[in-house]
Design a protein around this motif. Structure first.
Motif, short mmCIF file in Angstrom:
data_model
loop_
_atom_site.label_atom_id
_atom_site.label_comp_id
_atom_site.label_asym_id
_atom_site.label_seq_id
_atom_site.Cartn_x
_atom_site.Cartn_y
_atom_site.Cartn_z
N ARG A 1 0.85 -1.20 0.00
CA ARG A 1 0.00 0.00 0.00
C ARG A 1 0.88 1.24 0.00
O ARG A 1 1.70 1.43 0.89
N TYR B 1 3.15 0.18 -4.16
CA TYR B 1 2.76 -0.32 -5.48
C TYR B 1 1.42 0.27 -5.92
O TYR B 1 1.21 0.58 -7.09
N ALA B 2 0.50 0.40 -4.96
CA ALA B 2 -0.83 0.91 -5.27
C ALA B 2 -1.40 1.60 -4.02
O ALA B 2 -0.99 1.29 -2.90
N GLN C 1 -4.29 1.22 -2.61
CA GLN C 1 -4.95 0.22 -1.79
C GLN C 1 -4.63 -1.17 -2.34
O GLN C 1 -4.57 -1.36 -3.56
N VAL C 2 -4.41 -2.12 -1.44
CA VAL C 2 -4.18 -3.51 -1.83
C VAL C 2 -5.09 -4.37 -0.95
O VAL C 2 -4.95 -4.38 0.28
N MET D 1 -3.75 -5.02 -11.79
CA MET D 1 -4.73 -4.79 -10.73
C MET D 1 -5.14 -6.07 -10.01
O MET D 1 -5.74 -6.02 -8.94
N LEU E 1 6.20 -4.32 -10.04
CA LEU E 1 5.63 -5.12 -8.95
C LEU E 1 6.72 -5.92 -8.26
O LEU E 1 6.75 -6.01 -7.02
N SER F 1 8.68 -3.76 -5.93
CA SER F 1 7.88 -3.42 -4.76
C SER F 1 7.84 -4.58 -3.77
O SER F 1 7.91 -4.38 -2.55
#
Length: 279
Positions: free
Chosen positions: A10, A13-14, A16-17, A42, A223, A226
């Motif tokens: 979180r 990488y994004a 929210q995971v 995603m 990814l 990360s």
């Protein structure tokens, strides 16, 4: 384990995971869901080695995915070995004495967490390597198998080391050997199978992250980086240590080679076991 990594992904990488447990068909439905997802980064698969290396030999053409065709390997994230354990009052203290005890019985049952699991087939290998008649008794998970061992209902279990390490430290049971290449720092007094002369019994289950096939190389590398960064955080390292897992990362290409090699390795073992899943 997935939640440990999700927390660290979180903001890295994004924004929210979210971890979604996809149950059913021994994990196959989860793999199929990721296979069908867009390769936009995603939707990630966090899966165990067995799903991708053993299942192809169990289900054959009925398996609706090929990990190296329908998925893109990113990196493994952790690995753990298996432990052969008996109760603390058992006469065996290592593989050799266990073999002698088992041979005197003629046939010995052993428990694993599930039929068709890696411990199941590693037990088949132990029987072949030691020349023993071992009968597999599948359980629904590690905990009930260990409880039956402690209760005297079954003489031996072959389970992930994290399921028995606490009992080993409290002397409630005795681990006769580990399937790792080297001894574990957490259990320095427990030898590996290889140390006891059985290098063919070295096997560990990894958990890895994969994307749908067709994911852009730049996205795969983003990814992967990360995940590597997450694996180096104290939170992940401490969390994995509590589970008796070890962090493990690699390049995407190395992960793909490992997946292919282990899939080839387990084929003859699964075939020799004669086991066929009910479904």
């Amino acid at each position: 384990m997935a939640r440990l990594y999700a927390e660290q992904l979180r903001g890295r990488y994004a924004p929210q995971v979210i971890v979604e447990n996809r149950t059913g068909a021994g994990g196959r439905l989860g793999v199929e869901a990721v296979k069908a997802a867009p390769p936009d980064g995603m939707t990630l698969l966090v899966g165990a080695a067995s799903l991708l290396t053993i299942y192809p030999h169990l289900y054959g053409r009925a398996l609706r995915y090929d990990a190296l065709v329908d998925l893109t390997p990113v990196t493994p994230v952790c690995v753990y070995p298996f432990a052969l354990a008996v109760r603390s009052d058992h006469p065996a203290r290592d593989l050799e004495s266990f073999a002698a005890w088992s041979q005197s019985r003629g046939e010995t049952p052993f428990a694993s967490p599930a039929a068709g699991s890696m411990p199941h087939f590693l037990g088949v290998q132990i029987g072949r390597s030691l020349g023993l008649s071992l009968t597999h008794v599948p359980y629904r998970g590690t905990a009930p198998a260990v409880q039956d061992l402690l209760g005297g209902q079954i003489p031996a279990v072959l389970v992930p080391v994290g399921g028995v390490s606490t009992y080993q430290r409290s002397s409630a049971l005795r681990i006769l050997g580990l399937s790792s290449e080297e001894r574990l720092d957490a259990l320095p007094g427990v030898p590996t199978f290889a140390e006891q002369g059985h290098t063919d019994l070295t096997a560990e289950e990894w958990l890895g992250v994969l994307l749908p096939a067709g994911a852009p190389e730049a996205l795969v590398e983003e990814l992967r980086r990360s995940l590597v960064a997450a694996s180096e955080t104290p939170e992940v390292r401490d969390g994995l240590s509590r589970l008796d897992y070890r962090p493990l990362t690699s390049s995407s290409a190395e992960f793909a080679r490992r997946l292919r090699a282990e899939r080839d390795q387990w084929g003859p073992i699964v075939q020799a076991s004669g086991f066929r899943p009910e479904d």
